[in-house]
Scaffold this motif. Sequence first.
Motif, PDB file in Angstrom:
ATOM      1  N   GLU A 641      30.349  63.916  23.815  1.00  0.00           N
ATOM      2  CA  GLU A 641      29.858  62.857  23.516  1.00  0.00           C
ATOM      3  C   GLU A 641      29.963  62.274  21.850  1.00  0.00           C
ATOM      4  O   GLU A 641      29.975  62.482  21.513  1.00  0.00           O
ATOM      5  CB  GLU A 641      30.216  61.538  24.251  1.00  0.00           C
ATOM      6  CG  GLU A 641      31.075  61.877  25.623  1.00  0.00           C
ATOM      7  CD  GLU A 641      31.196  60.809  27.106  1.00  0.00           C
ATOM      8  OE1 GLU A 641      29.091  59.945  26.227  1.00  0.00           O
ATOM      9  OE2 GLU A 641      31.430  59.841  27.301  1.00  0.00           O
ATOM     10  N   GLU A 644      31.044  64.288  19.281  1.00  0.00           N
ATOM     11  CA  GLU A 644      32.495  63.475  18.957  1.00  0.00           C
ATOM     12  C   GLU A 644      31.712  62.379  17.804  1.00  0.00           C
ATOM     13  O   GLU A 644      32.405  62.569  16.714  1.00  0.00           O
ATOM     14  CB  GLU A 644      33.158  63.216  19.567  1.00  0.00           C
ATOM     15  CG  GLU A 644      34.554  61.832  19.448  1.00  0.00           C
ATOM     16  CD  GLU A 644      34.974  61.508  20.125  1.00  0.00           C
ATOM     17  OE1 GLU A 644      35.925  60.784  20.225  1.00  0.00           O
ATOM     18  OE2 GLU A 644      34.888  62.014  22.021  1.00  0.00           O
ATOM     19  N   LYS A 645      30.696  61.597  18.518  1.00  0.00           N
ATOM     20  CA  LYS A 645      29.585  61.003  17.513  1.00  0.00           C
ATOM     21  C   LYS A 645      28.743  60.859  16.555  1.00  0.00           C
ATOM     22  O   LYS A 645      29.216  60.601  15.172  1.00  0.00           O
ATOM     23  CB  LYS A 645      28.609  59.704  18.702  1.00  0.00           C
ATOM     24  CG  LYS A 645      29.576  59.031  19.778  1.00  0.00           C
ATOM     25  CD  LYS A 645      28.470  58.275  20.901  1.00  0.00           C
ATOM     26  CE  LYS A 645      28.920  57.512  21.687  1.00  0.00           C
ATOM     27  NZ  LYS A 645      27.695  56.954  22.524  1.00  0.00           N
ATOM     28  N   LYS A 648      31.870  62.161  13.313  1.00  0.00           N
ATOM     29  CA  LYS A 648      31.732  60.773  12.946  1.00  0.00           C
ATOM     30  C   LYS A 648      30.793  60.853  11.992  1.00  0.00           C
ATOM     31  O   LYS A 648      31.925  60.166  10.562  1.00  0.00           O
ATOM     32  CB  LYS A 648      32.449  60.074  13.847  1.00  0.00           C
ATOM     33  CG  LYS A 648      33.632  59.907  15.074  1.00  0.00           C
ATOM     34  CD  LYS A 648      34.145  59.126  15.286  1.00  0.00           C
ATOM     35  CE  LYS A 648      34.644  59.732  16.011  1.00  0.00           C
ATOM     36  NZ  LYS A 648      35.556  58.403  17.483  1.00  0.00           N
TER      37      LYS A 648
END
Length: 731
Positions: A641, A644-645, A648
Motif C-alpha cells: 500500500e 502504491e501511494k 501515485k
Amino acid sequence: MSLLVNMLLEWQDTKTDIEIERVLWIDPSGTDVVTIEINNSKALPKWQKCKDLEVAIASQEICILKIDPYAELLRPENAISENHCKRRDRAWEVIGPLVEGDIELIFNPRDRGQRIEATVERTGCIKKTIYNYLRRYWQGGQTKNALLPLFDRCGAKGKERKPSNCKRGRPSKLSKVTEIPIGVNVDDKIRKKFYRGIASFYKNRQERTLKDAFQKTLEKHFHVGYEMKNGALVPILPPARELPTFAQFRYWYEKERNITQEKISREGKRRFNLRHRALLGNSTQMAFGPGSIYQIDATIGDIYLVSSLDRNRIIGRPVIYFIIDTFSRLITGFSVSLEGPSWLGAMLALENATSDKVAFCYEYGIEIDEADWPTHHLPEAILADRGELEGYNADNLVNALNIRVSNTPPYRADWKGIVERNFRLSNEKMIHWMPGAVNRVRERGDQDYRLNATLDLQQFRKLIILCILDHNQHHRMDWYRMDEFMIQQYVEPYPIELWNWGVQNRGGHLRQIAPEIVRLNLLPFAEASVTPQGIYYQGLNYTCELALREQWFVKARANGRWKILIAYDPRRLDIIYLRLDDSRRLEPCQLIDTQKTFQERDWHEAIDYFELQKQSKEAASTRQQQQKATFHAQVDKIVAEAKEKTEKVLTVQSKRSRIQGIRENHKLERENEREVQAWQLGVKEISDQPGQLIPMPSVTELEEDDEGYVAPPKPIDKLRKLREKSWNNDQ
C-alpha cells in the motif's frame, strides 16, 4: 592261524555280494570243520577241511571278522521283554534236544533227517518251522538268545512297501464284518499331500494338534468339490472308506519327523533354545575357581511392601538383584530397592559384593563372623543379560576395575541359569509364605493379597540377608559335579564349603579394592561443559570451589566452552562429581543458587521436566510458524500500500534534490506530529478528520548534470559557528 568255534570267515574272491560263514563244529582230530552261511535264508551246515580253510586264511582269500552282526542278541535277561522270552523258550523246547549232547549227528544230513522226523512227532511242529529254528540258532552264534524274535528286521527296514491292489495292514472291525476292504493304500501322491498338510497346518505358530492338522489336510487336499452354505464355500469330502486314516497320517508324520525343526516351527527359535534344546553342558565348567565368573540378574519380588514413613501406604513390589559365584554357588552380593532393573540397581549390588559383610549385617541387627559370609571381592568376569551391563557404564567396569563383562544373547536366560534358579529358591523358601506375597492362583471371592502387605524395605532386606546366610551355609547341592580333587578331600556340596576349598586350592581370581574407588567407578559418568554460566549438564548448571579458584567460568567467557568428565549419582540431582587425576579423585559440585528449584529431586524428574519442555517447544512450532506467516502477510500488505501511494504522488525530481531536503522535511514532519498527537486534556470532542497534508516548499528542478549546485545557508549553520567560537574563547 587255528580255527575256533563261532569264528566268522568272509570270502574275498567270491563273485556274490557278501559270503560270510560261521564255524559251527571242529573235528577233535582237527581234520574236518562244519560251517554255515549266516546271510543265506536257506543255508544248511556244510562240511569242509580245516587245512583248506587255513590255507585260504594264510593266502588272504578269507578274512576273519572281529565284529559279529548277531552280537546284539547277547543282552541281559532283564533287558528282554516277557513276551520275547516266551517265544524264545518255546523254540528252545523244540530244538534243544537236537543241539545238545552229541551234536555231530545233527550236522550229518542222513542223521539230521531222522532226528527231525522224531521231533515232529514229539512236538507237532512242521519241518519248516524246525529248520527255521535250527538255522537261526546256528547263524546267530549257537546261543539260546539266537532264538529271540527279530521283529526289528521285519518289514524291509529302510524300504518303503510298493503299492498294491489289496489294502495293506490289519483290517478294521467294520471290514471284518462286511468282508470288504475299507481304506486306501498310501502312495506317493497321498504322501505328498500329507507332507503339505503337516507343513501348512501343524508346523506353525498356531500350535494345532496333530488330529486337527489331519482334519484340515483332508479339507484342503482330499475334497472333491465345494458347495455353498450360508454364503460360505464348504469342501465336500469323499466317504471315509475312500480316505486315508489318521493312523496312516500319523505313521508318515512320525516316519519323517524332525523334532528339532518341528519345535522351532511351532514355538520359535527362542523358546526352543530356552526349553527344548539338548542339555549337554554345565555352568560350573565356565569357572575354574571362586571369583572366576559372577552371575548377576534382577527380578521383581513377588511381594508387596508398605512405606516405612506411613505403613498405611502400599508402595508396590521391590526389585531384587543377586550376584552369585559360578564356581561355588555362593551369593556374594545383593540389593533390594524400588529402582527398576537398571544400572542403579546393578551398581548397588556390585557395591554390596565388595563391602564388608560383617559391618553390613550389623546395620540390620544381624551379628555374623567373617567366616559366615567371607565375600568382599571383585571377580574376574561378570555374566549378565543385555540390559544394565551393556554400554558406557559397563565399559567403565572393564577399563577401570579390570572386570570382563559378558552379556547373554537376547531371550537366553538359561545361559545364566544359576542366578535364575536362585530366584525360584528364594520364592519357595521365604517370599511365598510372607504376608503380601503375590498369589498366582486366585479364585473368585479371595481377598486381594496386596492388602496383606506388612513388611517395609528395611525389614524385607533383613529377611533377604537371613535367606542368603541360610543358602550359603546350609543349601546342600547333591547334584553338584565334584572333580576328583574335591572327592579325595571329602568336600561337602555346600556353597560355603566349595568357596573355602576353592580359595585354598584354586585362588588367584579374587581381587580387593578400596570401597571409595569401587564406588567412584560404579557411578555412571558423562561429559559436562564448562560455560560462563557454570558447569552445564542435562540442562542444569553447577559450581565448585576448584572452578571458582581457577576462574573456569571467566575463561569460558573469554575463550569458549570446553568438555569435562563427571560422575553422578542418579539418586541425587543437587550434586555431581568432577573426575580428576585420571579418575582417582572426586571434586563435588553443587547446583548454582538460581537453580535451587531442583533441589532434593532426582535425575528422572529433571530429565522428564526438560523433555516436556522440548515437547512443548515442538508442539508450539505450528503456532509460531502460523504467526510468522500472518505477520509477514500483514507487513507485505502495508508495504505494498505504501509503494502504491508513493508512486501515485511522486514527482519528477533528481536524486540529489530529494536527499538534500531530509533535515527540513524531518523538522516539518515532527512539528506536524506534535500538533496532531498532542494531548488535549478537558476537550470532550476530538475531530475525527485525518491530519491535513502539509505543503512542502517546492524546489526548482535541477538538471541531473548540474554538479556546481550549492545549497543555500541554513540557520543551523549559524548556530554551529557561534558554538565553535564560544569554545575557542573559553580555551
